[in-house]
Design a protein around this motif. Sequence first.
Motif, short mmCIF file in Angstrom:
data_model
loop_
_atom_site.label_atom_id
_atom_site.label_comp_id
_atom_site.label_asym_id
_atom_site.label_seq_id
_atom_site.Cartn_x
_atom_site.Cartn_y
_atom_site.Cartn_z
N ASP A 6 -22.46 -16.94 -6.65
CA ASP A 6 -22.08 -15.48 -6.74
C ASP A 6 -23.13 -14.45 -7.02
N LEU A 7 -23.44 -13.36 -6.06
CA LEU A 7 -24.59 -12.69 -6.31
C LEU A 7 -24.12 -11.31 -7.16
N ALA A 28 -33.93 -12.27 -6.42
CA ALA A 28 -33.24 -12.27 -7.57
C ALA A 28 -33.22 -13.52 -7.96
N PHE A 29 -33.43 -13.92 -9.38
CA PHE A 29 -33.36 -15.47 -9.73
C PHE A 29 -31.84 -15.74 -10.36
N ALA A 35 -32.64 -15.83 -4.67
CA ALA A 35 -32.22 -15.18 -3.40
C ALA A 35 -33.09 -14.12 -3.00
N LEU A 36 -33.07 -13.83 -1.64
CA LEU A 36 -34.06 -12.88 -1.03
C LEU A 36 -33.26 -11.99 -0.26
N ARG A 37 -33.51 -10.54 -0.12
CA ARG A 37 -32.96 -9.73 0.76
C ARG A 37 -33.67 -8.70 1.00
N ASP A 44 -24.59 -3.09 1.78
CA ASP A 44 -24.01 -3.50 3.25
C ASP A 44 -23.40 -5.01 2.86
N SER A 45 -21.90 -4.84 3.21
CA SER A 45 -21.13 -6.35 2.56
C SER A 45 -21.76 -7.16 3.84
N ASP A 46 -21.98 -6.76 4.99
CA ASP A 46 -22.33 -7.79 6.15
C ASP A 46 -23.70 -8.45 6.06
N ALA A 47 -24.52 -7.80 5.14
CA ALA A 47 -25.89 -7.94 5.21
C ALA A 47 -26.14 -9.71 4.81
N LYS A 48 -27.20 -10.02 5.25
CA LYS A 48 -27.57 -11.65 5.09
C LYS A 48 -28.47 -11.80 4.02
#
Length: 74
Positions: A6-7, A28-29, A35-37, A44-48
Amino acid sequence: MNKKVDLSTAVWVKSDLSNGGDNCLEVAFIDGVVALRDSNDVGDSDAKVLVISEDDYRAFTGGIERGQRNLLLP
């Protein structure tokens, strides 16, 4: 890694070298993973988002810290 994370409460940071720009890698830790973006994908809700283990992140960043040149762009 196939861990669902859950990000929604993630605190994202980017390099001080980015000078506040929008074309950066953010990290983000959270929940025992990293997590990397792409900062261009914020909102963007569709972003990976790439989620890796803390051990894998330490191995990668440790290689850079020790001068492993093949982890950097030529």
